[in-house]
Design an enzyme around this catalytic site. Structure first.
Site, PDB file in Angstrom:
ATOM      1  N   GLY A 129     -14.021 -16.451   3.632  1.00  0.00           N
ATOM      2  CA  GLY A 129     -13.420 -15.571   4.629  1.00  0.00           C
ATOM      3  C   GLY A 129     -13.806 -14.132   4.357  1.00  0.00           C
ATOM      4  O   GLY A 129     -14.802 -13.848   3.666  1.00  0.00           O
ATOM      5  N   GLY A 130     -12.994 -13.196   4.869  1.00  0.00           N
ATOM      6  CA  GLY A 130     -13.284 -11.766   4.731  1.00  0.00           C
ATOM      7  C   GLY A 130     -13.353 -11.317   3.281  1.00  0.00           C
ATOM      8  O   GLY A 130     -14.279 -10.585   2.892  1.00  0.00           O
ATOM      9  N   SER A 184       0.806  -1.226   0.000  1.00  0.00           N
ATOM     10  CA  SER A 184       0.000   0.000   0.000  1.00  0.00           C
ATOM     11  C   SER A 184       0.841   1.279   0.000  1.00  0.00           C
ATOM     12  O   SER A 184       0.494   2.234  -0.708  1.00  0.00           O
ATOM     13  CB  SER A 184      -0.971  -0.004   1.185  1.00  0.00           C
ATOM     14  OG  SER A 184      -1.939  -1.008   0.966  1.00  0.00           O
ATOM     15  N   ASN A 233     -12.403  -1.533   4.870  1.00  0.00           N
ATOM     16  CA  ASN A 233     -10.945  -1.493   4.679  1.00  0.00           C
ATOM     17  C   ASN A 233     -10.417  -0.062   4.538  1.00  0.00           C
ATOM     18  O   ASN A 233      -9.216   0.135   4.408  1.00  0.00           O
ATOM     19  CB  ASN A 233     -10.518  -2.320   3.464  1.00  0.00           C
ATOM     20  CG  ASN A 233     -10.812  -1.619   2.162  1.00  0.00           C
ATOM     21  OD1 ASN A 233     -11.797  -0.889   2.059  1.00  0.00           O
ATOM     22  ND2 ASN A 233      -9.974  -1.812   1.172  1.00  0.00           N
ATOM     23  N   GLY A 257      -4.953 -11.067  -8.475  1.00  0.00           N
ATOM     24  CA  GLY A 257      -5.673  -9.999  -7.764  1.00  0.00           C
ATOM     25  C   GLY A 257      -4.906  -8.686  -7.664  1.00  0.00           C
ATOM     26  O   GLY A 257      -5.260  -7.834  -6.855  1.00  0.00           O
ATOM     27  N   LYS A 273     -10.660  -5.907   9.697  1.00  0.00           N
ATOM     28  CA  LYS A 273     -11.697  -5.367   8.802  1.00  0.00           C
ATOM     29  C   LYS A 273     -13.112  -5.410   9.383  1.00  0.00           C
ATOM     30  O   LYS A 273     -13.958  -4.608   8.997  1.00  0.00           O
ATOM     31  CB  LYS A 273     -11.652  -6.098   7.453  1.00  0.00           C
ATOM     32  CG  LYS A 273     -10.441  -5.743   6.611  1.00  0.00           C
ATOM     33  CD  LYS A 273     -10.522  -6.415   5.256  1.00  0.00           C
ATOM     34  CE  LYS A 273      -9.312  -6.119   4.402  1.00  0.00           C
ATOM     35  NZ  LYS A 273      -9.385  -6.725   3.079  1.00  0.00           N
ATOM     36  N   LEU A 294      -7.641 -13.998  -6.127  1.00  0.00           N
ATOM     37  CA  LEU A 294      -7.464 -12.737  -5.397  1.00  0.00           C
ATOM     38  C   LEU A 294      -6.011 -12.566  -4.953  1.00  0.00           C
ATOM     39  O   LEU A 294      -5.557 -11.466  -4.682  1.00  0.00           O
ATOM     40  CB  LEU A 294      -8.402 -12.674  -4.183  1.00  0.00           C
ATOM     41  CG  LEU A 294      -9.759 -12.018  -4.444  1.00  0.00           C
ATOM     42  CD1 LEU A 294     -10.507 -12.681  -5.570  1.00  0.00           C
ATOM     43  CD2 LEU A 294     -10.602 -11.978  -3.199  1.00  0.00           C
ATOM     44  N   ASP A 297     -12.543  -2.801  -1.378  1.00  0.00           N
ATOM     45  CA  ASP A 297     -12.134  -4.093  -1.964  1.00  0.00           C
ATOM     46  C   ASP A 297     -13.112  -4.510  -3.065  1.00  0.00           C
ATOM     47  O   ASP A 297     -12.714  -4.946  -4.138  1.00  0.00           O
ATOM     48  CB  ASP A 297     -12.122  -5.199  -0.897  1.00  0.00           C
ATOM     49  CG  ASP A 297     -10.870  -5.143  -0.028  1.00  0.00           C
ATOM     50  OD1 ASP A 297      -9.848  -4.597  -0.482  1.00  0.00           O
ATOM     51  OD2 ASP A 297     -10.933  -5.651   1.108  1.00  0.00           O
ATOM     52  N   THR A 345      -6.399  -3.655   7.329  1.00  0.00           N
ATOM     53  CA  THR A 345      -6.266  -4.967   6.708  1.00  0.00           C
ATOM     54  C   THR A 345      -6.404  -6.042   7.788  1.00  0.00           C
ATOM     55  O   THR A 345      -6.774  -5.741   8.925  1.00  0.00           O
ATOM     56  CB  THR A 345      -4.956  -5.052   5.899  1.00  0.00           C
ATOM     57  OG1 THR A 345      -4.923  -6.301   5.222  1.00  0.00           O
ATOM     58  CG2 THR A 345      -3.707  -4.908   6.750  1.00  0.00           C
TER      59      THR A 345
END
Ligand code: NDP
Length: 453
Positions: free
Chosen positions: A134-135, A23, A93, A252, A72, A229, A108, A68
């Site tokens: 999952g998330g 990031s 996020n 991703g 989240k 992803l 996302d 992250t």
């Protein structure tokens, strides 16, 4: 990087861990590129300290934050407002500073959707398989429901989680029939058809590059388009399996790119062009792929240095001339003699294009004339960190004296030819490279050490 003063807007990332995050590469490049006085910093935040971190960030006038793993969901408790989409997805996020606290967004989902648009993939009326619950899978399910997938097979190792999510989204979208929760091991029960498959488990993430959620190659015959992803490795085993079965496959990385771009747009209330987004993508791609590309004049040591680098640091070694010879079934000299230089240059571009699709963690040694085409120079930039091994004329002449295997030096005056070629090529090599290393009079060990410093 711009200097920090009292007016610098500080942005950051809350996560645990945050050491490998890309990031900062996205946000700090954007600030530099757009001349915006802000800096982005990763803040390693343990779950137990999340509330204090959010409160403290607000008190310290932090302008915005990303969140992250594993925050989240939990972070939603500490926000003054939550965007409708993020609330529906059940995960945040991005935190945007407002009067009195932060407002939470989920970029996302829109990031992934923008990736699909770039690859011209429409969900409308398409059957979908999602691996994982999952998330990240939540954003994928929400996107597939919102943009009209006809049916969604949701497969997870822990079936209860797939059941839970399917019930939640069935209620949210008032649609009981579209999501079919299943255990991962029940994949053979999926009806034969061609699906868009989203890989949203954490299996296959580096360093476990050889792992995949479903081993059985027959499963991938269901694949029309596979989207992993995961972006590290750049080419996952899931993607390879999709391609081997005749499907298309993407990673991703663009999702990561666009979730960052959208967060940046929210924080600064601006809109970022596709041209700038592509520049950021090239930077991310270089970071993720970790290729080192060696360019320079014949005799500068690309092969010797490249092989040493590869063996010392565990890279694959690739030589573009070797690939061309293998493909054509004859030597470079024979290609020049029978088909001409233009044909050879065309082959170089073709090989380079292929490498930009698949090479990762490799040292790539290139032919001396390869960067001369602007198209090739652009491809090199996408492939990895480009290193120009700079050599003096005298050293080239002494290294190549008597070597008649070089087609470009086979005339009456090889020394004059070296002078002419180096004078012409050196500025082109310099412009194509990220780094220049002087190799004249230096040992391979010294050069490799400088390169890896
Ligand atoms: P979570 O930890 O929330 O979920 C992990 C998922 O992987 C669960 O479905 C879990 O199944 C499954 N899983 C983990 N290990 C195994 C295993 N050994 N066998 C079978 N299934 C397994 O992670 P996220 O959802 O946040 O992330 C998933 C992936 O997506 C990550 O690799 C992450 O890097 C990537 N990602 C990429 C983004 C991008 O911008 N490109 C953004 C967000 C995530 P179970 O429920 O049974 O434990």
């Amino acid at each position: 990087m711009m200097s920090i003063d009292g007016r610098t807007r500080v942005l950051g990332l809350l996560g645990d861990p945050v050491c490998h995050t890309l990031s900062p590469d996205i946000h700090n490049y954007l600030s530099d590129r757009l001349g915006i006085n802000s800096i982005y910093v990763p803040f390693h935040t343990k779950p137990v300290g999340l509330y204090d971190a959010v409160k403290g960030a607000y008190e310290m006038h932090i302008g915005g934050l990303n969140c992250t793993v594993p925050h989240k969901n939990e972070v939603m408790k500490y926000l003054t407002d939550i965007d409708e989409g993020a609330r529906a997805i059940g995960s945040v996020n991005t935190l945007v500073r407002t009067d009195g606290g932060y407002k939470g967004y989920n970029t996302d989902m829109m990031g992934l959707y923008r990736e699909l648009m770039v690859y011209d993939i429409s969900l409308k009326g398409k059957p979908v398989i999602i691996l994982g619950a999952g998330g990240a899978a939540k954003a994928v399910i929400y996107m597939c429901m919102k943009y009209g997938a006809s049916v969604i097979y949701l497969l997870n190792r822990t079936k209860e989680k797939a059941l839970e999510l399917s019930a939640y989204y069935a209620k949210l979208f008032h649609d009981d029939n579209r999501i079919i929760p299943m255990s991962l091991s029940a994949y053979e029960d999926i009806p034969r058809d061609k699906y868009i498959i989203f890989q949203a488990t954490s299996i296959g993430l580096a360093p476990d590059n050889d792992r995949v959620a479903i081993e059985d190659e027959a499963f991938y015959e269901l694949c029309d388009i596979g989207i992993d992803l995961i972006y590290n490795p750049f080419e996952t085993r899931f993607m390879k399996s999709c391609r081997a079965a005749g499907g298309k496959a993407y990673n991703g990385l663009r999702m990561l790119l666009y979730q960052g771009i959208i967060a940046y747009e929210l924080w600064h209330d601006i809109s970022i062009s596709e041209e700038v987004a592509d520049e950021v993508y090239d930077i991310l791609m270089k970071r993720v792929r970790g290729n080192i590309v060696l360019i320079g004049f014949m005799g500068c040591g690309k092969t010797t240095i490249g092989q040493k680098l590869a063996s010392d640091y565990g890279y694959e070694f690739i030589d573009t001339d070797d690939l061309i010879e293998k493909r054509c079934g004859c030597s470079i000299n024979e290609i020049f003699a029978t088909k001409g230089e233009a044909y050879f240059r065309e082959m170089e571009t073709e090989i380079l294009r292929e490498l930009t699709l698949k090479a990762s963690h490799a040292v790539i040694s290139t032919g001396g004339g390869l960067p001369l085409r602007q198209e090739n120079a652009d491809l090199l930039q996408r492939l990895g960190r480009v290193v120009f091994l700079d050599i003096t004329e005298n050293e080239v002449i002494s290294r190549l004296r008597g070597d008649l295997t070089r087609p470009l030096l086979s005339g009456d005056d090889p020394e004059g030819r070296v002078h002419e070629l180096i004078s012409y090529r050196k500025p082109i090599y310099s412009a194509a490279a990220d780094v220049t290393i002087d190799v004249s009079g230096r040992s391979v060990v010294e050069i490799v050490a400088e390169l890896m410093n």
